[in-house]
Design an enzyme around this catalytic site. Structure first.
Site, short mmCIF file in Angstrom:
data_model
loop_
_atom_site.label_atom_id
_atom_site.label_comp_id
_atom_site.label_asym_id
_atom_site.label_seq_id
_atom_site.Cartn_x
_atom_site.Cartn_y
_atom_site.Cartn_z
N GLY A 53 12.82 14.77 98.04
CA GLY A 53 11.69 15.06 98.78
C GLY A 53 11.80 15.39 100.22
O GLY A 53 12.53 16.71 100.45
N CYS A 54 11.06 15.25 101.15
CA CYS A 54 11.06 15.75 102.63
C CYS A 54 12.07 15.70 103.45
O CYS A 54 12.55 16.41 104.12
CB CYS A 54 9.71 15.18 103.04
SG CYS A 54 8.18 15.50 102.53
N VAL A 55 12.84 14.76 102.90
CA VAL A 55 14.17 14.37 103.52
C VAL A 55 15.15 15.59 103.27
O VAL A 55 16.37 15.65 103.90
CB VAL A 55 14.63 13.03 103.30
CG1 VAL A 55 15.51 13.11 102.23
CG2 VAL A 55 15.75 12.80 104.60
N ALA A 56 15.09 16.29 102.11
CA ALA A 56 16.24 17.11 101.82
C ALA A 56 16.48 18.04 102.65
O ALA A 56 17.83 18.59 102.38
CB ALA A 56 15.83 17.55 100.07
N PHE A 96 12.31 12.85 106.78
CA PHE A 96 12.09 11.39 106.05
C PHE A 96 11.45 11.81 104.68
O PHE A 96 11.08 12.92 104.54
CB PHE A 96 10.91 10.35 106.98
CG PHE A 96 11.16 10.60 108.50
CD1 PHE A 96 12.20 9.60 108.99
CD2 PHE A 96 10.52 11.45 109.30
CE1 PHE A 96 12.25 9.62 110.39
CE2 PHE A 96 10.75 11.57 110.54
CZ PHE A 96 11.84 10.79 111.26
#
Length: 372
Positions: A138-141, A353
């Site tokens: 997700g957004c942390v990638a 995150f």
């Protein structure tokens, strides 16, 4: 160490005003006037002014199945990934045939063969390039991708690596879902891609061959997974595709842990927050940015590029922090060398995150004269 040579951001189509997107998709989510009013209020408070979309706005009514949406993801996503890669490779002065490792990440569509496999032919990569597609971070990638490429280059210090992120969040639209989480998400997330070129320590452009006159040295990374927080962020997989899981408690999870995690990372290098001159923060939303600012005691100006990215393109999931990094580096290059005695500390921290809840921190050293 490894060195990040270039970032190539890419966006589909033209930017649409937030209000136009709201009025177009509103009837697809709900017919209730009261809920439509809530939708307008939530979208208006998102910190987003404009967003780019993978499709023309009038095409979203036709996204009635996961299969249809995913076909668009493969078609548009592959084109956008190619554009981002070419931009990054050209900026880095690296030929496609020099790439040894390719990491691809997305959480908004799936494909087998994966999009990275399509890029081999499109870009002219070697057929023996090592590929690693990733789904679910997700957004942390975006931040995790830099960290994992850094790990790879530690074992292959002569290599060139290419990180590619593609996120077409608009294609996950769930028609008829008027939950608060979906109302918020449809006003927050945008579409985009980014590519990053990195090299290992002993590569001719790597840290072992002199000071960083260009690019960014990656010094260290830190991964954190906070137990029993999975209900705060992620996907609910449905017959119709990806349904958003987004809790109002997410900022509190980050607030409880971020300062300690950053302090721990910096302490291992005899650094403190005041030794960091650049903060590259995933543009997760206004409340996320507020929590980062308050937890770390930052000035609002230090989140300038994150706020600007959020306003201009929305939260691009894993591509978001890479767009913020590209803007940060472009502004630094445009400013040139500061006068003697006015240089900012060269260390930077990049962070994002994602589901888990998880966090990824990357310690950087940017080019330029060291303060003092």
């Amino acid at each position: 160490m490894s060195r990040l040579l270039a970032v190539g951001p890419a966006l589909p189509g033209l930017a649409h005003p937030q209000s136009e997107i709201t009025e177009t998709i509103g009837p697809l989510l709900t017919r209730a006037p009261g809920t439509r009013a809530v939708l307008r209020r939530l979208h208006g408070a998102s910190g987003v002014r404009t967003r780019h979309t993978a499709l023309d706005l009038d095409e979203y009514a036709g996204l009635t199945s996961f299969g249809v949406a995913n076909d668009h993801f493969i078609r548009v996503g592959t084109d956008l990934a190619e554009e981002a890669c070419r931009t990054a490779l050209d900026a880095a002065g690296v030929a496609p045939g020099e790439v040894d490792f390719l990491l691809f990440t997305s959480v908004t569509g799936i494909a087998a063969p994966s999009i990275d496999a399509q890029l081999v032919t499109r870009l002219g990569l070697r057929t023996d390039v090592k590929r690693l597609p990733s789904f679910g971070l997700g957004c942390v990638a975006g931040a995790a991708g830099i960290a994992r490429v850094h790990d790879y280059l530690a074992g292959h210090p002569q290599d060139v690596a290419l990180l590619v992120s593609v996120e077409l969040c608009s294609l996950t639209l769930q028609q008829g879902d008027d939950s608060v989480a979906n109302l918020v998400a449809t006003g927050l997330f945008g579409d985009g891609a980014a590519a990053v070129v990195m090299v290992g320590d002993t590569h001719p452009a790597g840290p072992a061959h002199g000071a960083a006159t260009r690019g960014v040295e990656v010094l260290d990374t830190r991964s954190r997974l906070y137990p029993e927080t999975a209900e705060h962020l992620g996907w609910s997989i449905r017959d119709s595709g990806f349904g958003i899981v987004l809790s109002a408690g997410l900022p509190e999870v980050i607030a409880a842990h971020l300062a300690g995690d950053v302090k721990s990372l910096l302490a291992e290098h005899d650094l403190a927050a005041e030794d960091v001159g650049t903060w590259v923060v995933h543009a997760g939303g206004p409340r996320i940015l507020d929590v980062v600012r308050d937890s770390l005691g930052l000035d609002e100006a230090e989140l300038r590029f994150s706020r600007e990215s959020l306003a201009a393109v929305g939260n691009l999931s894993s591509s978001s922090v890479l767009h913020v990094l590209a803007a940060t580096l472009a502004a630094r290059e445009a400013a040139g060398s500061p006068p003697p005695g006015h240089a900012r500390p060269r260390h930077g921290v990049l962070m994002a995150f994602g589901p888990g809840v998880s966090a990824e921190l990357v310690l950087l050293r940017l080019p330029g004269p060291q303060e003092g």
